[in-house]
Write an enzyme that holds these catalytic residues in place. Structure first.
Site, PDB file in Angstrom:
ATOM      1  CD  GLU A 143      -3.018  -1.050   2.252  1.00  0.00           C
ATOM      2  OE1 GLU A 143      -3.721  -0.025   2.322  1.00  0.00           O
ATOM      3  OE2 GLU A 143      -3.119  -2.002   3.035  1.00  0.00           O
ATOM      4  CB  THR A 163      -1.150   4.314  -7.545  1.00  0.00           C
ATOM      5  OG1 THR A 163      -1.983   3.580  -6.657  1.00  0.00           O
ATOM      6  CG2 THR A 163      -1.877   5.561  -8.019  1.00  0.00           C
ATOM      7  CD  GLN A 184       0.547  -6.798   0.072  1.00  0.00           C
ATOM      8  OE1 GLN A 184       1.081  -7.199  -0.951  1.00  0.00           O
ATOM      9  NE2 GLN A 184      -0.211  -5.721   0.101  1.00  0.00           N
ATOM     10  NE  ARG A 200      -3.992  -2.384  -1.385  1.00  0.00           N
ATOM     11  CZ  ARG A 200      -2.757  -2.777  -1.674  1.00  0.00           C
ATOM     12  NH1 ARG A 200      -2.171  -2.331  -2.774  1.00  0.00           N
ATOM     13  NH2 ARG A 200      -2.114  -3.600  -0.888  1.00  0.00           N
ATOM     14  CG  ASP A 213       3.918  -3.161  -8.984  1.00  0.00           C
ATOM     15  OD1 ASP A 213       4.450  -3.122  -7.862  1.00  0.00           O
ATOM     16  OD2 ASP A 213       2.686  -3.088  -9.159  1.00  0.00           O
TER      17      ASP A 213
END
Length: 352
Positions: free
Chosen positions: A43, A48, A202, A176, A198
């Site tokens: 996050e 994005t 996590q 998301r 990318d």
């Protein structure tokens, strides 16, 4: 002079010329394709940023593409509602309108992962979101897990709940979906291919990162400025920014990145500006001695914390403050990043 050389020397010279020609070809090819590795905790905004590259340097998102995000927007809304209702329960916050308790139960019966429409619950969600009890819970969101896009989508329910709803670019940027595995996005810019990679942030995804570490031109590490007062989804006793600091320190000391430039994106500056007014940085980082409710002082302090993790005085960290959902901001920042990367790449191959 070649006529004065022995046959063996002439052959050696020919071989050397072939080798030099191949090396020059390889250097030229290396200049034309640059591998950029996006790293950071979950996050932090990596996916994005990839979307912004597609908007700015690719073909963007046409109507058919945006239709594909419709279901994901709906799922994000239900996920947000479940998180808020769970937060109200955990924090013992009651609805102001007691009749919203029954409406909440109806929403909790919906499984977000299989949602394809907001119907027939649009009005129910509006009533819940407008209740002052839920607003109080939202103000305490650092005490439970809630996606950054929750307020954006819930404030736009009138538009998103319309029968002819089509996600716009901002809706797409804010969706998301946790990244699992490895996603590559190549794009051409000034006759150079930028191959952006990318990977999931996590903890469970990081073991896959090692497969991406070879031949990296630049590492772009993203930090969410707004996460100074939040804990990890995976571990509720671990501060998110402390986790990000530990990961950054590990990354910049990896042998794979010895010759790679490191670009630091201090992201979500817009969320920091909002949050710093009600959540004091000093409560989570006692070493902060700057003024309260000052986003500029706070982000400069966070930048110093990360810069101090660099153990190599010869290695330059290139920092930028970003808002990954702001296309113009990312356009401006990446133009500077591109120039930095190209210049460093030329130096790497002794071409300047």
């Amino acid at each position: 002079m070649a006529c004065c050389l022995s046959p063996e020397a002439q052959e050696q010279r020919r071989i050397n010329q072939l080798i030099e020609k191949e090396l020059k070809k390889n250097r030229k090819q290396a200049r034309r394709e640059l591998k950029l590795l996006l790293l950071g905790t979950g996050e932090s905004g990596k996916s994005t940023f990839i979307k912004q590259m597609r908007i700015i340097h690719g073909n963007g998102y046409n109507e058919a593409d945006r239709k594909g995000f419709k279901k994901l927007v709906f799922q994000n809304i239900y996920t947000a509602m479940h998180s808020l209702l769970g937060g109200m329960d955990t924090l013992h916050i009651e609805f102001v309108d007691a009749s919203n308790k029954q409406r909440a139960q109806q929403i909790l019966l919906v499984e977000p992962d299989i949602v394809e429409s907001l119907e027939p619950n649009v009005e129910l969600i509006k009533m819940l979101w407008s209740d002052q009890g839920m607003k109080t819970c939202f103000d305490r969101r650092r005490e439970f897990q809630l996606t950054d896009s929750a307020k954006y989508y819930l404030d736009a329910l009138q538009r998103i709940g319309a029968p002819n709803y089509l996600p716009d670019t901002q809706d797409v940027l804010r969706v998301r979906v946790p990244t699992t595995g490895i996603i590559e996005y190549p794009f051409n810019l000034d006759k150079v291919v930028f191959r952006m990679v990318d990977v999931g942030g996590q903890r469970s995804e990081r073991r896959k990162w090692i497969h991406c570490f070879e031949n990296v031109t630049s590492t772009i590490f993203l930090v969410a400025l707004s996460e100074y007062d939040q804990v990890l989804v995976e571990s509720e006793d671990q501060n998110r920014m402390e986790e990000s600091k530990a990961l950054f320190k590990t990354i910049i000391t990896y042998r794979w990145f010895k010759n790679s430039s490191v670009i630091l994106f201090l992201n979500k500056k817009d969320l920091l500006e909002d949050k710093i007014m009600t959540s004091n940085l000093i409560d989570y980082f006692p070493q902060y001695q700057g003024p309260l409710q000052d986003a500029i002082a706070a982000r400069e302090f966070i930048l110093r914390m990360f810069a101090e993790l660099n153990p190599d005085p010869e290695k330059t960290i290139y920092p930028h403050f970003t808002c990954a959902t702001d296309t113009e901001n990312i356009r401006f920042v990446f133009a500077a990043v591109k120039d930095t990367i190209l210049q460093l790449n030329l130096k790497e191959y002794n071409l300047v």
